[in-house]
Write an enzyme that holds these catalytic residues in place. Sequence first.
Site, mmCIF file in Angstrom:
data_model
loop_
_atom_site.group_PDB
_atom_site.id
_atom_site.type_symbol
_atom_site.label_atom_id
_atom_site.label_comp_id
_atom_site.label_asym_id
_atom_site.label_seq_id
_atom_site.Cartn_x
_atom_site.Cartn_y
_atom_site.Cartn_z
ATOM 1 N N HIS A 76 -3.807 -9.502 -4.658
ATOM 2 C CA HIS A 76 -5.092 -9.326 -3.975
ATOM 3 C C HIS A 76 -6.208 -8.880 -4.909
ATOM 4 C CE1 HIS A 76 -2.612 -8.904 -0.028
ATOM 5 N NE2 HIS A 76 -2.827 -10.152 -0.351
ATOM 6 N N CYS A 121 -20.611 -10.757 -10.704
ATOM 7 C CA CYS A 121 -21.849 -11.243 -10.106
ATOM 8 C C CYS A 121 -21.591 -12.616 -9.508
ATOM 9 C CB CYS A 121 -22.938 -11.319 -11.172
ATOM 10 S SG CYS A 121 -24.378 -12.252 -10.613
ATOM 11 N N GLN A 131 0.557 -6.069 -3.685
ATOM 12 C CA GLN A 131 -0.546 -6.408 -2.784
ATOM 13 C C GLN A 131 -1.695 -5.421 -2.983
ATOM 14 O OE1 GLN A 131 1.136 -7.382 1.378
ATOM 15 N NE2 GLN A 131 2.821 -6.324 0.401
ATOM 16 N N THR A 190 0.638 5.545 -1.622
ATOM 17 C CA THR A 190 0.285 6.692 -0.761
ATOM 18 C C THR A 190 0.637 8.017 -1.444
ATOM 19 O OG1 THR A 190 2.381 6.450 0.419
ATOM 20 C CG2 THR A 190 0.449 5.489 1.466
ATOM 21 N N CYS A 215 -24.054 -15.289 -11.648
ATOM 22 C CA CYS A 215 -23.848 -15.666 -13.061
ATOM 23 C C CYS A 215 -22.440 -15.335 -13.561
ATOM 24 C CB CYS A 215 -24.888 -14.985 -13.951
ATOM 25 S SG CYS A 215 -24.560 -13.229 -14.231
ATOM 26 N N THR A 233 5.583 -1.657 2.145
ATOM 27 C CA THR A 233 4.749 -2.691 2.784
ATOM 28 C C THR A 233 5.241 -2.957 4.199
ATOM 29 O OG1 THR A 233 4.080 -5.021 2.736
ATOM 30 C CG2 THR A 233 6.118 -4.473 1.563
ATOM 31 N N ALA A 289 0.804 -1.216 0.000
ATOM 32 C CA ALA A 289 0.000 0.000 0.000
ATOM 33 C C ALA A 289 0.846 1.279 0.000
ATOM 34 C CB ALA A 289 -0.942 -0.014 1.202
ATOM 35 N N ASP A 312 -5.374 -1.294 -6.582
ATOM 36 C CA ASP A 312 -5.745 -0.040 -7.242
ATOM 37 C C ASP A 312 -5.468 -0.005 -8.747
ATOM 38 O OD1 ASP A 312 -2.921 0.392 -7.351
ATOM 39 O OD2 ASP A 312 -2.977 1.305 -5.362
HETATM 40 P P1 NAD Z 1 0.481 -1.364 5.254
HETATM 41 O O1 NAD Z 1 -0.465 -0.244 5.357
HETATM 42 O O2 NAD Z 1 0.431 -2.435 6.264
HETATM 43 O O3 NAD Z 1 1.958 -0.774 5.295
HETATM 44 C C1 NAD Z 1 2.334 0.255 4.452
HETATM 45 C C2 NAD Z 1 3.832 0.458 4.647
HETATM 46 O O4 NAD Z 1 4.253 1.369 3.636
HETATM 47 C C3 NAD Z 1 4.207 1.062 5.988
HETATM 48 O O5 NAD Z 1 5.279 0.316 6.529
HETATM 49 C C4 NAD Z 1 4.660 2.496 5.651
HETATM 50 O O6 NAD Z 1 5.762 2.888 6.413
HETATM 51 C C5 NAD Z 1 5.061 2.369 4.222
HETATM 52 N N1 NAD Z 1 4.847 3.552 3.415
HETATM 53 C C6 NAD Z 1 3.765 4.371 3.370
HETATM 54 N N2 NAD Z 1 3.936 5.331 2.435
HETATM 55 C C7 NAD Z 1 5.166 5.116 1.887
HETATM 56 C C8 NAD Z 1 5.915 5.754 0.876
HETATM 57 N N3 NAD Z 1 5.451 6.829 0.217
HETATM 58 N N4 NAD Z 1 7.130 5.242 0.563
HETATM 59 C C9 NAD Z 1 7.644 4.161 1.211
HETATM 60 N N5 NAD Z 1 6.971 3.524 2.178
HETATM 61 C C10 NAD Z 1 5.746 3.977 2.507
HETATM 62 O O7 NAD Z 1 0.383 -1.933 3.758
HETATM 63 P P2 NAD Z 1 0.572 -3.426 3.192
HETATM 64 O O8 NAD Z 1 1.746 -4.087 3.810
HETATM 65 O O9 NAD Z 1 0.489 -3.325 1.722
HETATM 66 O O10 NAD Z 1 -0.714 -4.186 3.717
HETATM 67 C C11 NAD Z 1 -1.985 -3.624 3.539
HETATM 68 C C12 NAD Z 1 -2.967 -4.511 2.804
HETATM 69 O O11 NAD Z 1 -4.083 -3.714 2.443
HETATM 70 C C13 NAD Z 1 -2.426 -5.031 1.501
HETATM 71 O O12 NAD Z 1 -2.683 -6.376 1.502
HETATM 72 C C14 NAD Z 1 -3.229 -4.339 0.395
HETATM 73 O O13 NAD Z 1 -3.889 -5.302 -0.405
HETATM 74 C C15 NAD Z 1 -4.327 -3.583 1.081
HETATM 75 N N6 NAD Z 1 -4.399 -2.144 0.711
HETATM 76 C C16 NAD Z 1 -4.310 -1.766 -0.591
HETATM 77 C C17 NAD Z 1 -4.338 -0.418 -0.945
HETATM 78 C C18 NAD Z 1 -4.234 -0.034 -2.404
HETATM 79 O O14 NAD Z 1 -4.614 -0.818 -3.275
HETATM 80 N N7 NAD Z 1 -3.706 1.153 -2.717
HETATM 81 C C19 NAD Z 1 -4.479 0.557 0.037
HETATM 82 C C20 NAD Z 1 -4.589 0.137 1.379
HETATM 83 C C21 NAD Z 1 -4.541 -1.219 1.705
HETATM 84 ZN ZN ZN Z 2 -25.646 -12.102 -12.610
#
Ligand code: NAD
Ligand code: ZN
Length: 238
Positions: A119, A127, A101, A26, A130, A188, A22, A104
């Site tokens: 994920h 659906c 993971q 960000t 179907c 992550t 994630a 988006d």
């Molecule tokens: P997490 O939120 O557990 O951890 C995010 C990590 O990223 C943190 O350690 C943080 O320090 C670091 N971080 C945040 N911004 C950063 C940046 N700009 N540069 C470097 N590091 C940065 O995220 P995770 O480990 O991916 O687990 C969350 C779960 O939730 C995943 O399985 C994911 O599928 C889901 N998720 C997805 C999204 C998305 O699709 N954008 C958003 C939120 C959660």
């Molecule tokens: Zn349907």
Amino acid sequence: MTIEKLQNIIDISNSTVFFGGAGVSTESGLPDFRSPDGIYMSKQKYPPETMLSHTFFMEHTEEFWDFYRNMLYCPEAKPNAAHTKLAELEKAGKLTAVITQNIDGLHSAAGSKNVFELHGSALRNYCMKCGKFYSGDEVMAVKGIPKCTCDGTIKPDVVLYEESLDDETVSGAINAIASADTLIVAGTSLTVYPAAGFIRYFRGKNLILINRDKTAMDSAFSHIIHGKVGEIMNKIKV
Ligand code: NAD
Ligand code: ZN
């Protein structure tokens, strides 16, 4: 590790793979889970793991959809420098695969081709009765529970807690990791399993972590840069 050293490793590696979470999105304005402004801190009635579980979807479908629409789906989000640079590196033959993971779709939007979305994707919905597919925009346009023309309930094509990952995606991701000589892990917390466990399949030389905060697995890495992955990747020359 310095950015020069990262550049050098990317330049001389035969097979570099990127594994992200994630934190990679960000800088595109999408909140992660565990940062201070992440979804965990947004004070919902239930913790996100509960609201994003299969049981919750089945038993509180409308509440699930409200939470999901508000917190996890953001069609305005654009790829940031990390997504863009990874796509450029792939095009230049310097990156073999992106494993994410995230749900988006921003790696594909940036132009990456070999992407393993562990994920699933918020851009797809289906659906449950179907199997007909619906776009993100279609399910966002309705209120309450989105329903298919057959009256079946529509579910996002994302892997919820308690659900298993797609076999083909998993084996593709593991093969890519196992045959890489450099693995860059970024944005992550390495706490969501089984995804976080995949880095154990790495047999190569350079295991690199780019993350803003410390993770539970920092000691496993041969090189670490603490910082923002978009800012850091922006400085890498293709
Ligand atoms: P997490 O939120 O557990 O951890 C995010 C990590 O990223 C943190 O350690 C943080 O320090 C670091 N971080 C945040 N911004 C950063 C940046 N700009 N540069 C470097 N590091 C940065 O995220 P995770 O480990 O991916 O687990 C969350 C779960 O939730 C995943 O399985 C994911 O599928 C889901 N998720 C997805 C999204 C998305 O699709 N954008 C958003 C939120 C959660
Ligand atoms: Zn349907």
